[in-house]
Scaffold this motif. Sequence first.
Motif, PDB file in Angstrom:
ATOM      1  N   VAL A   7       0.847  -1.200   0.000  1.00  0.00           N
ATOM      2  CA  VAL A   7       0.000   0.000   0.000  1.00  0.00           C
ATOM      3  C   VAL A   7       0.878   1.244   0.000  1.00  0.00           C
ATOM      4  O   VAL A   7       0.595   2.215  -0.717  1.00  0.00           O
ATOM      5  N   HIS A   8       1.956   1.228   0.769  1.00  0.00           N
ATOM      6  CA  HIS A   8       2.866   2.367   0.809  1.00  0.00           C
ATOM      7  C   HIS A   8       3.491   2.593  -0.562  1.00  0.00           C
ATOM      8  O   HIS A   8       3.590   3.732  -1.027  1.00  0.00           O
ATOM      9  N   ARG A   9       3.921   1.516  -1.220  1.00  0.00           N
ATOM     10  CA  ARG A   9       4.490   1.655  -2.575  1.00  0.00           C
ATOM     11  C   ARG A   9       3.469   2.249  -3.536  1.00  0.00           C
ATOM     12  O   ARG A   9       3.788   3.109  -4.351  1.00  0.00           O
ATOM     13  N   GLU A  10       2.231   1.795  -3.442  1.00  0.00           N
ATOM     14  CA  GLU A  10       1.168   2.297  -4.330  1.00  0.00           C
ATOM     15  C   GLU A  10       0.898   3.776  -4.068  1.00  0.00           C
ATOM     16  O   GLU A  10       0.769   4.569  -5.003  1.00  0.00           O
ATOM     17  N   LEU A  11       0.817   4.167  -2.803  1.00  0.00           N
ATOM     18  CA  LEU A  11       0.575   5.572  -2.476  1.00  0.00           C
ATOM     19  C   LEU A  11       1.748   6.452  -2.909  1.00  0.00           C
ATOM     20  O   LEU A  11       1.554   7.582  -3.372  1.00  0.00           O
ATOM     21  N   THR A  12       2.969   5.931  -2.770  1.00  0.00           N
ATOM     22  CA  THR A  12       4.154   6.671  -3.197  1.00  0.00           C
ATOM     23  C   THR A  12       4.156   6.847  -4.714  1.00  0.00           C
ATOM     24  O   THR A  12       4.478   7.939  -5.220  1.00  0.00           O
ATOM     25  N   ALA A  13       3.786   5.796  -5.440  1.00  0.00           N
ATOM     26  CA  ALA A  13       3.727   5.885  -6.907  1.00  0.00           C
ATOM     27  C   ALA A  13       2.659   6.879  -7.345  1.00  0.00           C
ATOM     28  O   ALA A  13       2.871   7.645  -8.290  1.00  0.00           O
ATOM     29  N   ARG A  14       1.517   6.878  -6.670  1.00  0.00           N
ATOM     30  CA  ARG A  14       0.457   7.838  -7.014  1.00  0.00           C
ATOM     31  C   ARG A  14       0.915   9.270  -6.737  1.00  0.00           C
ATOM     32  O   ARG A  14       0.605  10.177  -7.499  1.00  0.00           O
ATOM     33  N   ALA A  15       1.626   9.475  -5.626  1.00  0.00           N
ATOM     34  CA  ALA A  15       2.118  10.816  -5.303  1.00  0.00           C
ATOM     35  C   ALA A  15       3.155  11.260  -6.328  1.00  0.00           C
ATOM     36  O   ALA A  15       3.209  12.441  -6.681  1.00  0.00           O
ATOM     37  N   ALA A  16       3.972  10.346  -6.848  1.00  0.00           N
ATOM     38  CA  ALA A  16       4.970  10.691  -7.855  1.00  0.00           C
ATOM     39  C   ALA A  16       4.301  11.099  -9.162  1.00  0.00           C
ATOM     40  O   ALA A  16       4.820  11.942  -9.902  1.00  0.00           O
ATOM     41  N   ARG A  17       3.130  10.493  -9.449  1.00  0.00           N
ATOM     42  CA  ARG A  17       2.382  10.874 -10.656  1.00  0.00           C
ATOM     43  C   ARG A  17       1.554  12.137 -10.439  1.00  0.00           C
ATOM     44  O   ARG A  17       0.894  12.610 -11.353  1.00  0.00           O
ATOM     45  N   GLY A  18       1.535  12.643  -9.210  1.00  0.00           N
ATOM     46  CA  GLY A  18       0.785  13.858  -8.915  1.00  0.00           C
ATOM     47  C   GLY A  18      -0.665  13.594  -8.583  1.00  0.00           C
ATOM     48  O   GLY A  18      -1.506  14.480  -8.694  1.00  0.00           O
ATOM     49  N   GLU A  19      -0.996  12.389  -8.137  1.00  0.00           N
ATOM     50  CA  GLU A  19      -2.383  12.019  -7.855  1.00  0.00           C
ATOM     51  C   GLU A  19      -2.711  12.070  -6.362  1.00  0.00           C
ATOM     52  O   GLU A  19      -3.627  11.395  -5.905  1.00  0.00           O
ATOM     53  N   GLY A  20      -1.969  12.823  -5.613  1.00  0.00           N
ATOM     54  CA  GLY A  20      -2.281  12.926  -4.184  1.00  0.00           C
ATOM     55  C   GLY A  20      -1.075  13.338  -3.381  1.00  0.00           C
ATOM     56  O   GLY A  20       0.015  13.554  -3.907  1.00  0.00           O
ATOM     57  N   ASP A  21      -1.279  13.428  -2.085  1.00  0.00           N
ATOM     58  CA  ASP A  21      -0.197  13.802  -1.176  1.00  0.00           C
ATOM     59  C   ASP A  21       0.733  12.615  -0.965  1.00  0.00           C
ATOM     60  O   ASP A  21       0.303  11.457  -1.017  1.00  0.00           O
ATOM     61  N   PRO A  22       1.997  12.890  -0.683  1.00  0.00           N
ATOM     62  CA  PRO A  22       2.899  11.776  -0.376  1.00  0.00           C
ATOM     63  C   PRO A  22       2.504  11.123   0.942  1.00  0.00           C
ATOM     64  O   PRO A  22       2.111  11.806   1.891  1.00  0.00           O
TER      65      PRO A  22
END
Length: 144
Positions: free
Chosen positions: A62-77
């Motif tokens: 889940v942490h990897r997924e949230l980090t990847a989304r934040a790198a794409r600009g889809e949310g907060d880190p």
Amino acid sequence: MRSAAGVLGVRERAVWRWLAAAERDEAAAAAPGERTAYPGRFTVTDEVRALLGLWKGNVAAVHRELTARAARGEGDPPPSIPPLHRAVQRDLTPGERAGLAGGERAARKHDVFLARPRPWRNQVWETGRARAPGCLQYPGAARR
């Protein structure tokens, strides 16, 4: 103080801390002993719950997924992994965590529905749909 702590089942120091917190904050006086919510504390959101379900309770995934989304600009880190683990431990029940990792059968082991203490042998007798012969007498009915 000693008697109040004894009645509440806590140490004297805890009662003193509760009184000090009540003097600082009126909300603490309404619910003594409860932990206050920190504005910066990470909590499990619906998005994190969905990701936990997708990754079967794997917090690192889940942490990897949230980090990847934040790198794409889809949310907060996201926070680092330890605060994420603490939030999952704090905000999800043991049954929810077991259900995410092992499915419905694992979650049912934490259910209390229809659970009862194990009695000694022959303490409780149960029957299914067996019919026992008998005669019912109604009040006012004529006897034969």
